[in-house]
Design a protein around this motif. Structure first.
Motif, mmCIF file in Angstrom:
data_model
loop_
_atom_site.group_PDB
_atom_site.id
_atom_site.type_symbol
_atom_site.label_atom_id
_atom_site.label_comp_id
_atom_site.label_asym_id
_atom_site.label_seq_id
_atom_site.Cartn_x
_atom_site.Cartn_y
_atom_site.Cartn_z
ATOM 1 N N THR A 79 0.850 -1.186 0.000
ATOM 2 C CA THR A 79 0.000 0.000 0.000
ATOM 3 C C THR A 79 0.884 1.234 0.000
ATOM 4 O OG1 THR A 79 -1.707 -1.192 1.239
ATOM 5 C CG2 THR A 79 -1.839 1.211 1.222
ATOM 6 N N SER A 80 0.826 1.986 -1.069
ATOM 7 C CA SER A 80 1.687 3.156 -1.224
ATOM 8 C C SER A 80 1.012 4.408 -0.684
ATOM 9 C CB SER A 80 2.038 3.356 -2.707
ATOM 10 O OG SER A 80 2.769 2.261 -3.196
ATOM 11 N N TYR A 81 1.836 5.297 -0.161
ATOM 12 C CA TYR A 81 1.384 6.560 0.432
ATOM 13 C C TYR A 81 1.484 7.668 -0.606
ATOM 14 C CZ TYR A 81 2.034 10.760 3.414
ATOM 15 O OH TYR A 81 1.973 12.004 3.995
ATOM 16 N N PHE A 82 0.364 8.398 -0.797
ATOM 17 C CA PHE A 82 0.326 9.468 -1.791
ATOM 18 C C PHE A 82 0.175 10.860 -1.176
ATOM 19 C CE2 PHE A 82 -1.651 6.244 -4.928
ATOM 20 C CZ PHE A 82 -0.394 5.756 -5.242
ATOM 21 N N GLY A 83 0.166 10.951 0.145
ATOM 22 C CA GLY A 83 0.026 12.254 0.779
ATOM 23 C C GLY A 83 -1.220 12.328 1.644
ATOM 24 N N THR A 84 -1.465 13.520 2.178
ATOM 25 C CA THR A 84 -2.583 13.705 3.106
ATOM 26 C C THR A 84 -3.389 14.938 2.759
ATOM 27 O OG1 THR A 84 -1.272 15.034 4.650
ATOM 28 C CG2 THR A 84 -1.275 12.636 4.985
#
Length: 395
Positions: free
Chosen positions: A174-179
């Motif tokens: 699961t990749s993180y793309f920001g908030t």
């Protein structure tokens, strides 16, 4: 995890990155009774957290780093017992093969209690090195508080233990793309709790997640997700070369072994007045080691193999190619140190960790209730548990 998307209830803490820094923060959150969700783009830790010596190098630190390392030491020992991975309170051995190196050890020993650092003679050093060693050995020092783990086992077992805790969820691949954060709830007379409450929506490759607090622990990839933080701190990538070898004859080296090049790298030694003369001496007598920015050291895994390293090269983008001459320099220097013949090389690899010329770690808020944490030096295994406590103390 089989489902393509994740739909979960909001969590107290969402941690991005399941390397040792992320897992240490997850362990701290668990200790505080919080619900924790950990996401990682891989299916297990494969980065700097497993490509190292497995050495919690406490005694070579100074100032705040020494404080963090001392706290981290207890974290390692506690979680070794909880998660069932190998750890040993072995201490460290620093080998001195010149008068300049001896002078550094003597100067540092004068500022440390004899219970923390003990100077030993050449015969005692050779005994620590399984009865062998370079004929040039003059003296050494035993560092009390250093501990060792097997990095290939410890990080995996810590993650497995965390996954069994009732308030912990993992989402691998699961990749993180920001908030996206909403403004804090406001009122005419806000109290402390209300004024700091912010809902954070985390965008991932499997949909969105919601958390009260987000901690981004992505190491040297900080510039991929938060370049506005990485660039001011000059966070780059430091690549290193290491090898796993089997000695030609069985030997037992209980302690983590450091050398003169280590004295130039770790602050407790490097901050001594004698370190300047040592640098001149190494430049004259061992230019091949300084040319690869070597930290010649080793640790022994429980199966008897040796982790040997390492070189250092810093750049924003690293070439993937290992340099055989660098590897030969490290292996030859280790053979000389141990006074032994050749090894069977089982594995070679490139490690990469975050590096900043400004500081050894950073804790930086990137948005309301979103904090980036990165160890920007080669001491992630040494301070991560201590750094996690520091991070939570600032919330």
């Amino acid at each position: 995890m089989n489902q393509s998307k994740i739909h979960l209830q909001p969590t107290d803490v969402l941690i991005v990155g399941a390397g040792i820094t992320g897992l240490a923060h997850a362990a701290e959150a668990v200790a505080r009774g919080l619900n924790v969700h950990i996401i990682d783009r891989d299916t297990r830790a494969v980065g700097a957290s497993i490509r190292n010596f497995g050495h919690c190098c406490v005694g070579a630190q100074s100032g705040e780093l020494l404080e963090l390392a001392t706290v981290a030491r207890e974290g390692w020992l506690r979680h070794s017992e909880l998660a069932g991975f190998f750890s040993v309170e072995s201490g460290g051995l620093v080998v001195a093969r010149s008068r300049a190196e001896v002078a550094v050890l003597e100067e540092l020993a004068a500022t440390r209690g004899s219970d923390q650092m003990q100077l030993i003679n050449a015969a005692q050093v050779r005994q620590e090195l399984s009865g062998s060693g370079d004929p040039a050995i003059l003296a050494g020092a035993l560092i009390r508080d250093d501990i060792r783990v097997d990095p290939r086992e410890a990080v995996a077992k810590l993650a497995a233990w965390l996954a069994k805790q009732p308030k912990v969820t993992f989402s691998w691949r699961t990749s993180y793309f920001g908030t996206d954060s909403r403004e804090p709830v406001s009122s005419a007379t806000p109290d402390a709790e209300t004024s700091h409450r912010t809902d954070v929506t985390v965008r991932t490759s499997r949909g969105t997640l919601t958390a009260s607090r987000v901690i981004v622990c992505v190491g040297h990839d900080l510039d991929y997700v938060h370049p506005d933080v990485a660039e001011p701190f000059e966070v780059n990538r430091c690549s290193l070369q290491m090898a796993l070898v089997r000695p030609a004859a069985p030997l037992t080296i209980r302690r983590a072994v450091l050398t003169g090049t280590s004295m130039l790298r770790y602050p407790a030694f490097a901050e001594t007045g004698a370190a300047a003369e040592l640098k001149k001496e190494l430049a004259a007598n061992s230019p091949e080691l300084l040319a690869i920015d070597a930290n010649l050291m080793l640790t022994q895994r429980p199966d008897g193999t040796l982790l040997i390293g390492d070189s250092h090269h810093t750049a924003t983008t690293q070439d993937p190619f290992l340099i055989e001459q660098t590897q030969d320099t490290l292996l030859n220097a280790t053979s000389k140190l141990l006074g032994m013949g050749s090894y069977t090389v089982l594995q070679r690899w490139q490690g990469i960790y975050a590096s900043s010329p400004q500081q050894s770690f950073l804790i930086k808020d990137v948005a309301p209730n979103v904090t980036a944490v990165s160890v920007t030096s080669g001491i992630g295994m040494t301070i991560s548990f201590g750094l996690a406590k520091k991070t939570f103390s600032q919330f």
